[in-house]
Design an enzyme around this catalytic site. Structure first.
Site, PDB file in Angstrom:
ATOM      1  N   ARG A 176      14.846  72.880  49.852  1.00 19.00           N
ATOM      2  CA  ARG A 176      15.470  71.745  50.613  1.00 19.00           C
ATOM      3  C   ARG A 176      16.051  72.353  51.778  1.00 19.00           C
ATOM      4  O   ARG A 176      17.208  71.520  52.335  1.00 19.00           O
ATOM      5  CB  ARG A 176      16.213  70.596  50.060  1.00 19.00           C
ATOM      6  CG  ARG A 176      15.583  69.816  48.677  1.00 19.00           C
ATOM      7  CD  ARG A 176      14.294  68.906  49.137  1.00 19.00           C
ATOM      8  NE  ARG A 176      13.806  68.391  48.011  1.00 19.00           N
ATOM      9  CZ  ARG A 176      13.133  69.027  47.241  1.00 19.00           C
ATOM     10  NH1 ARG A 176      11.903  70.018  47.360  1.00 19.00           N
ATOM     11  NH2 ARG A 176      12.522  68.189  45.961  1.00 19.00           N
ATOM     12  N   SER A 264      16.212  60.981  47.866  1.00 20.40           N
ATOM     13  CA  SER A 264      17.319  61.802  47.152  1.00 20.40           C
ATOM     14  C   SER A 264      18.365  61.898  47.949  1.00 20.40           C
ATOM     15  O   SER A 264      18.350  62.537  48.936  1.00 20.40           O
ATOM     16  CB  SER A 264      16.795  62.987  46.632  1.00 20.40           C
ATOM     17  OG  SER A 264      15.567  62.878  45.866  1.00 20.40           O
ATOM     18  N   GLU A 360      22.140  65.875  50.563  1.00 21.11           N
ATOM     19  CA  GLU A 360      20.885  66.216  51.350  1.00 21.11           C
ATOM     20  C   GLU A 360      20.740  65.821  52.596  1.00 21.11           C
ATOM     21  O   GLU A 360      20.305  66.359  53.583  1.00 21.11           O
ATOM     22  CB  GLU A 360      19.592  65.597  50.210  1.00 21.11           C
ATOM     23  CG  GLU A 360      18.283  66.522  50.529  1.00 21.11           C
ATOM     24  CD  GLU A 360      17.213  66.239  49.531  1.00 21.11           C
ATOM     25  OE1 GLU A 360      17.443  66.588  48.431  1.00 21.11           O
ATOM     26  OE2 GLU A 360      16.331  65.489  49.976  1.00 21.11           O
TER      27      GLU A 360
HETATM   28  P1  NAP Z   1      12.012  63.548  37.642  1.00 23.95           P
HETATM   29  O1  NAP Z   1      10.740  63.858  37.440  1.00 23.95           O
HETATM   30  O2  NAP Z   1      12.665  62.527  36.965  1.00 23.95           O
HETATM   31  O3  NAP Z   1      12.952  64.926  37.509  1.00 23.95           O
HETATM   32  C1  NAP Z   1      14.025  65.003  37.758  1.00 23.95           C
HETATM   33  C2  NAP Z   1      14.289  66.548  38.589  1.00 23.95           C
HETATM   34  O4  NAP Z   1      13.795  67.387  37.673  1.00 23.95           O
HETATM   35  C3  NAP Z   1      13.273  66.716  39.582  1.00 23.95           C
HETATM   36  O5  NAP Z   1      14.145  66.403  40.818  1.00 23.95           O
HETATM   37  C4  NAP Z   1      12.791  67.951  39.547  1.00 23.95           C
HETATM   38  O6  NAP Z   1      13.388  68.784  40.609  1.00 23.95           O
HETATM   39  C5  NAP Z   1      13.206  68.332  38.288  1.00 23.95           C
HETATM   40  N1  NAP Z   1      11.866  68.818  37.203  1.00 23.95           N
HETATM   41  C6  NAP Z   1      11.172  67.762  36.651  1.00 23.95           C
HETATM   42  N2  NAP Z   1      10.073  68.388  36.089  1.00 23.95           N
HETATM   43  C7  NAP Z   1      10.213  69.801  36.168  1.00 23.95           C
HETATM   44  C8  NAP Z   1       9.470  70.812  36.108  1.00 23.95           C
HETATM   45  N3  NAP Z   1       8.277  70.662  35.216  1.00 23.95           N
HETATM   46  N4  NAP Z   1       9.908  72.112  36.680  1.00 23.95           N
HETATM   47  C9  NAP Z   1      10.952  72.132  37.290  1.00 23.95           C
HETATM   48  N5  NAP Z   1      11.579  71.042  37.855  1.00 23.95           N
HETATM   49  C10 NAP Z   1      11.503  69.878  37.336  1.00 23.95           C
HETATM   50  O7  NAP Z   1      12.154  63.439  39.339  1.00 23.95           O
HETATM   51  P2  NAP Z   1      12.025  62.264  40.344  1.00 23.95           P
HETATM   52  O8  NAP Z   1      13.370  61.961  40.858  1.00 23.95           O
HETATM   53  O9  NAP Z   1      11.147  61.240  39.753  1.00 23.95           O
HETATM   54  O10 NAP Z   1      11.369  62.998  41.513  1.00 23.95           O
HETATM   55  C11 NAP Z   1       9.797  63.515  41.398  1.00 23.95           C
HETATM   56  C12 NAP Z   1       9.811  64.657  42.549  1.00 23.95           C
HETATM   57  O11 NAP Z   1       9.922  63.999  43.738  1.00 23.95           O
HETATM   58  C13 NAP Z   1      10.608  65.819  42.423  1.00 23.95           C
HETATM   59  O12 NAP Z   1      10.073  66.770  42.748  1.00 23.95           O
HETATM   60  C14 NAP Z   1      11.552  65.442  43.534  1.00 23.95           C
HETATM   61  O13 NAP Z   1      12.190  66.392  44.250  1.00 23.95           O
HETATM   62  C15 NAP Z   1      10.660  64.619  44.564  1.00 23.95           C
HETATM   63  N6  NAP Z   1      11.384  63.913  45.273  1.00 23.95           N
HETATM   64  C16 NAP Z   1      12.340  64.074  46.514  1.00 23.95           C
HETATM   65  C17 NAP Z   1      12.765  63.201  47.144  1.00 23.95           C
HETATM   66  C18 NAP Z   1      13.597  63.552  48.502  1.00 23.95           C
HETATM   67  O14 NAP Z   1      14.123  62.606  49.143  1.00 23.95           O
HETATM   68  N7  NAP Z   1      13.884  64.931  48.721  1.00 23.95           N
HETATM   69  C19 NAP Z   1      12.916  61.878  46.522  1.00 23.95           C
HETATM   70  C20 NAP Z   1      12.218  61.457  45.720  1.00 23.95           C
HETATM   71  C21 NAP Z   1      11.502  62.290  44.991  1.00 23.95           C
HETATM   72  P3  NAP Z   1      12.875  69.139  41.918  1.00 23.95           P
HETATM   73  O15 NAP Z   1      13.462  68.138  42.851  1.00 23.95           O
HETATM   74  O16 NAP Z   1      13.382  70.529  42.296  1.00 23.95           O
HETATM   75  O17 NAP Z   1      11.299  69.050  42.037  1.00 23.95           O
END
Ligand code: NAP
Length: 365
Positions: A176, A264, A360
């Site tokens: 990020r 996020s 972020e």
């Molecule tokens: P989630 O599935 O509840 O998981 C929580 C966190 O665990 C994620 O943020 C993800 O990190 C990490 N994770 C889950 N499975 C993983 C794997 N197999 N290997 C490595 N890391 C893992 O996450 P969530 O909040 O619903 O979000 C889903 C995805 O959308 C994530 O990748 C998240 O980053 C992305 N997202 C980004 C934003 C933003 O504003 N930047 C907003 C919403 C969602 P990572 O974040 O490193 O992937």
């Protein structure tokens, strides 16, 4: 006649930041790349300041406003990038090289690529913001990060008054993060982004939400990557993955048009392996993701939830009831409310887990 620089005027920005914070600032809209050289000259000469404001106030380049906490009267001048256009820029044996202008809405761009038969960005569906903002933040979701699909970024260094084509290894990408973010918001003006989209596409289904999505189970005949031999496991098509990502995000994340938010609000912290092992011993439910460098990523949303902030409010803002990592504006919030809540959450997570959460979004003051 040389193009004129865009003109700054006092404008309302509440509808231009997804947290919906009230703000007014000096704003100019960039609709044509030909105006950039004149803009650089005007910036260097300290001209173009709107009446009654410092002519040399720093510049902030604004895309979709989905990653900013904006103060009511920021002293920055805002350049809003409204450049549009998508084209197939080149084709190699292995890739479609697709170029999009910085002002294109990100989600529409991903959708357009799929409808043209250029897969590879489907895991990044429904991320708010613009194409130009995507490399700044190195957006990522469901196991795919933008730098993995990037060909190059065409950007102006506004201080030097020069255009550059930057390859991925020149963009300083990290989790990020990028050179464009670290160098400060007024230096780089991204005008076009090129993506290398693989012709030999394979799905990325490592994240549990995606892997387990009902729309991605092979129910016989539904998938359509084509060419699967009889009896062989079939691969879901890029469009099916796109639809599944949209469905997951719509169910889990608040729509900024309905409930103001900036996605996020904190990065997932990455800590040392021994600290992670100690935390896992103390907190059996801790979610840990080992990284290639030996460190361990934690899920910030889980830490926030355990610290008691999921669905909890502080004044007009709160942490979302379905996704504790998303800070939401329930109505009438100012930047100070957002920062106060972020500070309280950060302090509680630090107290309970000894882990520091990093914000972020960028604060525009
Ligand atoms: P989630 O599935 O509840 O998981 C929580 C966190 O665990 C994620 O943020 C993800 O990190 C990490 N994770 C889950 N499975 C993983 C794997 N197999 N290997 C490595 N890391 C893992 O996450 P969530 O909040 O619903 O979000 C889903 C995805 O959308 C994530 O990748 C998240 O980053 C992305 N997202 C980004 C934003 C933003 O504003 N930047 C907003 C919403 C969602 P990572 O974040 O490193 O992937």
């Amino acid at each position: 006649m040389p193009a004129q620089p865009p003109v700054f005027s006092d404008q309302d920005l509440q509808a231009r930041n997804t947290l919906g914070l009230p703000a007014r600032a000096a704003v100019a809209v960039l609709e044509d790349e030909s105006a950039i050289p004149a803009l650089c000259e005007a910036l260097a000469a300290g001209r173009n300041g709107p009446e009654g404001r410092e002519a040399d106030a720093p510049l902030f380049v604004l895309g979709g406003g989905s990653n900013v906490v904006i103060e009511a009267r920021p002293h920055h001048r805002i350049l809003r990038v409204a450049l549009r256009g998508i084209r197939l820029w080149d084709e190699t044996a292995g890739h479609w090289i697709v170029e999009a202008a910085a002002g294109e809405p990100w989600h529409g761009f991903v959708d357009h690529c799929l409808s043209q038969g250029w897969p590879g960005l489907e895991n990044l569906a429904l991320i708010p913001g613009t194409v130009g903002a995507a490399p700044v933040q190195n957006i990522g979701a469901y196991g795919l990060e933008l730098d993995q699909r990037l060909h190059s970024v065409v950007a102006w260094d506004l201080r030097a008054g020069r255009e550059y084509e930057l390859r991925p290894d020149e963009c300083g990408f990290a989790y990020r993060d990028s050179l464009f973010k670290r160098d400060g918001a007024g230096r780089w003006l991204i005008v076009r982004v090129r993506f290398a989209l693989p012709k030999a596409w394979t799905p990325r289904l490592g994240y549990p939400d995606l892997r387990d999505h009902p729309g991605l189970r092979d129910e016989g005949g539904g998938f359509g990557a084509g060419g699967a031999a009889r009896g062989a496991p079939r691969t879901p098509s890029p469009r099916r993955i796109f639809d599944a990502v949209c469905d997951i995000r719509r169910r889990k994340l608040p729509d900024p048009a309905v409930l103001g938010n900036a996605g996020s609000f904190f990065k997932n912290p990455v800590i040392g392996a021994s600290q992670a092992a100690e935390l896992a011993r103390r907190f059996p439910g801790l979610r840990t993701y080992p990284q290639a460098d030996g460190r361990v990523k934690l899920a910030a949303g889980w830490l926030i939830e355990q610290a008691g902030w999921k669905g909890r409010r502080l004044g007009p803002v709160g942490m979302h009831e379905r996704q504790a990592l998303v800070l939401v504006n329930h109505g009438g919030a100012q930047a100070a409310d957002v920062l106060a809540l972020a500070g309280a959450v950060r302090a509680d997570v630090e107290k309970r887990f000894g882990v520091d959460l990093e914000r972020e979004p960028v604060v525009l003051d």
